[in-house]
Design an enzyme around this catalytic site. Structure first.
Site, PDB file in Angstrom:
ATOM      1  N   ARG A 251      -0.401 -20.318   4.700  1.00  0.00           N
ATOM      2  CA  ARG A 251      -1.842 -20.307   4.403  1.00  0.00           C
ATOM      3  C   ARG A 251      -2.397 -21.719   4.292  1.00  0.00           C
ATOM      4  O   ARG A 251      -3.465 -22.007   4.819  1.00  0.00           O
ATOM      5  CB  ARG A 251      -2.134 -19.513   3.135  1.00  0.00           C
ATOM      6  CG  ARG A 251      -1.887 -18.016   3.296  1.00  0.00           C
ATOM      7  CD  ARG A 251      -2.057 -17.292   1.992  1.00  0.00           C
ATOM      8  NE  ARG A 251      -1.111 -17.834   1.013  1.00  0.00           N
ATOM      9  CZ  ARG A 251      -1.227 -17.711  -0.299  1.00  0.00           C
ATOM     10  NH1 ARG A 251      -2.242 -17.072  -0.813  1.00  0.00           N
ATOM     11  NH2 ARG A 251      -0.324 -18.219  -1.108  1.00  0.00           N
TER      12      ARG A 251
ATOM     13  N   ASN B  32      -2.470 -13.676   1.880  1.00  0.00           N
ATOM     14  CA  ASN B  32      -1.262 -12.871   2.018  1.00  0.00           C
ATOM     15  C   ASN B  32      -1.597 -11.395   1.956  1.00  0.00           C
ATOM     16  O   ASN B  32      -2.491 -10.993   1.210  1.00  0.00           O
ATOM     17  CB  ASN B  32      -0.265 -13.199   0.900  1.00  0.00           C
ATOM     18  CG  ASN B  32       0.435 -14.523   1.098  1.00  0.00           C
ATOM     19  OD1 ASN B  32       0.447 -15.084   2.191  1.00  0.00           O
ATOM     20  ND2 ASN B  32       1.018 -15.036   0.033  1.00  0.00           N
TER      21      ASN B  32
END
Length: 90
Positions: free
Chosen positions: A19, A37
């Site tokens: 990320r 996520n």
């Protein structure tokens, strides 16, 4: 003209700074959106901006950062959302 896409990345993509690296790459490309996520182990990436930048991000997502292993990538056009900058969502 700005476009938007939503991608789901599968493989070893959690716990490997996926990320954060996606956020950095998207910011370099001038995109807005987020990475988060998913409960199934994948990562969702929503991005909007110039078409060329979206193509570049999609290409980058096929490999991701050094510690990641991308086994699958599904992307589709998406509706524009009200987002500013690129962020990591929890």
């Amino acid at each position: 003209m700005h476009e938007a896409m939503r991608c789901v990345v599968r493989g070893r993509v959690q716990g490997v700074a996926f990320r954060a690296a996606t956020c950095a790459r998207a910011e370099e490309l001038g995109l807005r959106g987020y990475a988060r996520n998913l409960s199934d182990g994948g990562v969702e990436v929503y991005a909007q901006g110039a078409a060329e930048a979206l193509v570049a991000l999609r290409r980058w997502l096929t490999e991701g950062p050094a510690l990641a292993r991308v086994d699958g990538l599904e992307c589709a056009e998406a509706q524009p959302e009200s987002v500013s900058g690129f962020s990591i969502r929890y």
